[in-house]
Design a protein around this motif. Structure first.
Motif, mmCIF file in Angstrom:
data_model
loop_
_atom_site.group_PDB
_atom_site.id
_atom_site.type_symbol
_atom_site.label_atom_id
_atom_site.label_comp_id
_atom_site.label_asym_id
_atom_site.label_seq_id
_atom_site.Cartn_x
_atom_site.Cartn_y
_atom_site.Cartn_z
ATOM 1 N N LEU A 1 -8.394 -1.495 29.570
ATOM 2 C CA LEU A 1 -8.066 -2.909 29.354
ATOM 3 C C LEU A 1 -7.031 -3.348 30.382
ATOM 4 O O LEU A 1 -5.988 -2.709 30.541
ATOM 5 C CB LEU A 1 -7.518 -3.114 27.941
ATOM 6 C CG LEU A 1 -6.989 -4.520 27.620
ATOM 7 C CD1 LEU A 1 -8.103 -5.552 27.692
ATOM 8 C CD2 LEU A 1 -6.307 -4.532 26.254
ATOM 9 N N ILE A 2 -7.337 -4.436 31.082
ATOM 10 C CA ILE A 2 -6.431 -5.006 32.084
ATOM 11 C C ILE A 2 -6.040 -6.418 31.660
ATOM 12 O O ILE A 2 -6.896 -7.238 31.304
ATOM 13 C CB ILE A 2 -7.089 -5.061 33.482
ATOM 14 C CG1 ILE A 2 -7.470 -3.663 33.964
ATOM 15 C CG2 ILE A 2 -6.157 -5.741 34.478
ATOM 16 C CD1 ILE A 2 -6.300 -2.753 34.249
ATOM 17 N N GLU A 3 -4.737 -6.695 31.693
ATOM 18 C CA GLU A 3 -4.228 -8.042 31.443
ATOM 19 C C GLU A 3 -3.315 -8.406 32.610
ATOM 20 O O GLU A 3 -2.405 -7.643 32.945
ATOM 21 C CB GLU A 3 -3.457 -8.084 30.127
ATOM 22 C CG GLU A 3 -4.325 -7.779 28.916
ATOM 23 C CD GLU A 3 -3.515 -7.623 27.638
ATOM 24 O OE1 GLU A 3 -3.656 -8.464 26.746
ATOM 25 O OE2 GLU A 3 -2.731 -6.654 27.571
ATOM 26 N N ALA A 4 -3.575 -9.570 33.234
ATOM 27 C CA ALA A 4 -2.812 -9.919 34.438
ATOM 28 C C ALA A 4 -2.531 -11.412 34.488
ATOM 29 O O ALA A 4 -3.278 -12.230 33.943
ATOM 30 C CB ALA A 4 -3.573 -9.493 35.691
ATOM 31 N N ASN A 5 -1.442 -11.721 35.179
ATOM 32 C CA ASN A 5 -1.093 -13.098 35.488
ATOM 33 C C ASN A 5 -0.983 -13.176 37.009
ATOM 34 O O ASN A 5 -0.236 -12.401 37.621
ATOM 35 C CB ASN A 5 0.228 -13.477 34.818
ATOM 36 C CG ASN A 5 0.536 -14.963 34.928
ATOM 37 O OD1 ASN A 5 -0.274 -15.726 35.477
ATOM 38 N ND2 ASN A 5 1.698 -15.369 34.447
ATOM 39 N N VAL A 6 -1.745 -14.080 37.638
ATOM 40 C CA VAL A 6 -1.797 -14.150 39.105
ATOM 41 C C VAL A 6 -1.455 -15.563 39.579
ATOM 42 O O VAL A 6 -1.492 -16.523 38.805
ATOM 43 C CB VAL A 6 -3.191 -13.743 39.618
ATOM 44 C CG1 VAL A 6 -3.432 -12.253 39.382
ATOM 45 C CG2 VAL A 6 -4.290 -14.572 38.958
#
Length: 299
Positions: free
Chosen positions: A224-229
């Motif tokens: 699971l990947i959670e990101a803010n870009v």
């Protein structure tokens, strides 16, 4: 490391029904092997074969290098076993039962037994017929942990126990492992298996569909990947191996398989990472994913 239990090409049929289909399992000294699968998958049939209760249709089960069926009586002197449903003599007290179980296995009530009774907070003066399911489990667990065996087999051992006593069970199981004992743990509480098992075998419809460490299984399943870009991540949908994609403004979450993890991370980096969190799958998620991959839509 010594192999204490070896199952090779074990098949067990009941008339036309194949309960076990060519399974292979090893259990080493000082190792906890988690054995998981839903009801009817073949776990109990495997354990009965290990205990010498069932004679294989084909294949073999060896414990300490001896045939588990033909040498069952001798082998049982070095095995402690706790089932998920414990039935006790109704008119004996818990204390009398513990001592009887120990005596039947040529063991004695020791200071360790007293410590276990105290840890599990069992009133040993009460008769078994007054005990709840959880207290009956405690009687069996205290007797098993008091036994100086080489292999310990636990089949749903914490069934009926409250969370505090589950922790006490894990504490004593870890002590057995530290002392070099071999442990087969079959449990529906996957977090329990995840915490204590060195290796895990997953059984489905009588077949072992995967065996390995948790880390090996995590590598083979999705992360699971959670990101803010800083820039819009909409094109991430074009990267292979991504599932459960959710995009909200410049925040994105998804699952990705190991083969495409680097591609996904590189793409997110190119957008200007503000934050990134990577979560490895739990054993429960791995279990469900393997069953889904194996075509089981009911689990």
């Amino acid at each position: 490391m010594t192999i204490q239990l070896k199952i090779e090409h074990l098949t067990k049929k009941f008339k036309s029904f194949k309960a076990l289909d060519d399974i292979n399992i090893t259990l080493n000294s000082g190792e906890v092997l988690g054995y998981i699968g839903p009801n009817g998958a073949g776990k109990s049939t495997t354990i009965r074969s290990i205990l010498g209760i069932l004679n294989p249709t084909s294949g073999k089960v060896e414990i300490f290098g001896q045939d588990a069926f033909t040498n069952a009586a001798k082998i049982h002197e070095k095995i402690a076993y706790v089932p998920g449903d414990v039935y006790l003599w109704p008119n004996l007290t818990g204390g009398e039962t513990i001592d009887l179980l120990l005596k039947m296995n040529n063991q004695k009530h020791t200071s360790l037994t007293d410590d276990l009774i105290n840890d599990f907070d069992l009133d040993t003066s009460k008769k078994n017929k007054t005990y709840s399911k959880g207290n009956r489990q405690k009687v069996a667990l205290i007797a098993a942990f008091s036994t100086d065996a080489e292999i310990y087999i636990f089949d749903e051992p914490t069934s009926g126990l409250d969370p505090l006593n589950e922790e006490i069970f894990k504490k004593h199981l870890k002590a057995l492992k530290k002392s070099g004992k071999s442990i087969l743990l079959s449990s529906h509480i996957l977090s329990e298996v995840e915490e204590v098992a060195d290796r895990i075998s997953i059984i489905r419809e009588g077949k072992i569909i995967e065996t390995g460490t948790l880390e090996q299984m995590q590598y083979l399943t999705n992360t699971l990947i959670e990101a803010n870009v800083k820039n819009s991540p909409t094109e991430i949908k074009n990267i292979k191996g991504i599932t459960n994609l959710v995009i909200k403004n410049n925040k994105v979450s998804f699952q990705v398989n190991a083969d495409n993890l680097n591609n996904a991370i590189n793409y997110l980096t190119s957008l200007g990472l503000v934050s990134l969190r990577s979560t490895k799958p739990t054993l429960e998620q791995i279990f469900l994913q393997y069953y889904k991959m194996s075509g089981d839509n009911n689990e």
